[in-house]
Design an enzyme around this catalytic site. Sequence first.
Site, PDB file in Angstrom:
ATOM      1  N   SER A 101       0.797  -1.238   0.000  1.00  0.00           N
ATOM      2  CA  SER A 101       0.000   0.000   0.000  1.00  0.00           C
ATOM      3  C   SER A 101       0.825   1.281   0.000  1.00  0.00           C
ATOM      4  O   SER A 101       0.259   2.372  -0.122  1.00  0.00           O
ATOM      5  CB  SER A 101      -0.961   0.018   1.190  1.00  0.00           C
ATOM      6  OG  SER A 101      -2.051  -0.855   0.954  1.00  0.00           O
TER       7      SER A 101
ATOM      8  N   LYS B 252       0.185   3.618  -2.824  1.00  0.00           N
ATOM      9  CA  LYS B 252      -0.894   4.600  -2.781  1.00  0.00           C
ATOM     10  C   LYS B 252      -0.359   6.034  -2.729  1.00  0.00           C
ATOM     11  O   LYS B 252      -1.083   6.978  -3.055  1.00  0.00           O
ATOM     12  CB  LYS B 252      -1.811   4.348  -1.582  1.00  0.00           C
ATOM     13  CG  LYS B 252      -2.681   3.085  -1.718  1.00  0.00           C
ATOM     14  CD  LYS B 252      -3.606   2.945  -0.519  1.00  0.00           C
ATOM     15  CE  LYS B 252      -4.620   1.820  -0.705  1.00  0.00           C
ATOM     16  NZ  LYS B 252      -4.095   0.510  -0.331  1.00  0.00           N
TER      17      LYS B 252
ATOM     18  N   SER C 268      -6.042   3.423   4.179  1.00  0.00           N
ATOM     19  CA  SER C 268      -5.507   2.519   3.163  1.00  0.00           C
ATOM     20  C   SER C 268      -6.614   1.780   2.423  1.00  0.00           C
ATOM     21  O   SER C 268      -6.495   0.586   2.127  1.00  0.00           O
ATOM     22  CB  SER C 268      -4.538   1.511   3.805  1.00  0.00           C
ATOM     23  OG  SER C 268      -3.671   0.977   2.835  1.00  0.00           O
TER      24      SER C 268
END
Length: 379
Positions: free
Chosen positions: A81, A84, A136
């Site tokens: 993640s 991101k 997230s």
Amino acid sequence: MWTKLVPVTALIASVALTGGTAHAEPTTPVGGEALGSRGLVAPAGVKKPPKSKATSYVIADADTGQVLAAKDAHGHYLPASTLKTLTALTLIPKLDKNRKIKPSRNACNQEGSAVGLSPKVSYKIEDLFRALMMSSGNDAAMALAETNGGVAKTMADMNAEAKRLQAFDTVAKTPSGLDEKGQRSSAYDLALIARAGLANPDFRRYISTKTAKFPAPKGHYEISNHNKLLWRYDGMIGIKNGWTSKARASFVGAATRGGHTIVVSIMRHEGFFWDEVSKLLDWGFSVRGKAAPVGRLVDPLPATALAGPHTAATATPTTAPSGGASVTPAAQPPLLDTAASKQTDSTKMVGSIVIGGGLLFGLIWLGFGIRRRRGRSGL
């Protein structure tokens, strides 16, 4: 044999990226030659960085761009993640934060971490960015990608943004960071992306928000930031952590003390890393301005460099802080599989065979003058 074949990969990459014309081969990793090391690179004359279980990390001064210490800075690993950060940096300028959208069922049903989107609720784009960077939310990542024109377009945009930043180790395949074959990044690239994000007021606001109200079918509920250091570390700005079973733990964060900002990125960590990151940040603050840097976080490429026929492989080199070495895309072995394990001599030999085959194929293309264009999703 391995080192002799490394420049060949640069040649083939150059051919693929520039439509069949070979250009000068990259010889120095982005940010400085020392950052091409797989081991620890630290300045002399000061105490060494604290030990970390991370396979790869970078400690850098975000203000000056100086890399203070690094370990396998350009190693290719699954980002989870932490990718991101690139999603947000790419899409924040493209999407009106006050626009409202209803997410698709596809977005609402994404696997992994989620903020709990409902197709019956209208969300502001800024709500989705908070969900992306605080909680997230893989559902928020997909909703943002679909709003941007779809996953394919968003991947093309994200990979273009990575090249603009000179984050040449990064290949994005998903907007959320969920594992996908060929997806990768590096500790160096995560630090580059983080530094660029810190210059964007909206990005900085999303990553530093501890708690926020989030729309629900009936009223709202509260979401909180997954970055535990926002509550534990003095001066913490935030940024992003990630985890998948294949990538293991990854993190990129920044903190400010005494008017100076330090960035730390780690990849491929087996477990609880918050205390380690705190110590790496402390070390960064203690040595900044007192030791010679081991490299630098390079500046983004000018728009004109991306608009022309030549791309990352032929970008004009910049000068490293030492004054002598040029900074170009790293001519390094492919490390797509290092998220599963560190390379050994036997795996390097396999890589050499693959590269040798690529050389023959690339030279055949060159001989016939065949040109090909890059795919939409990047490298």
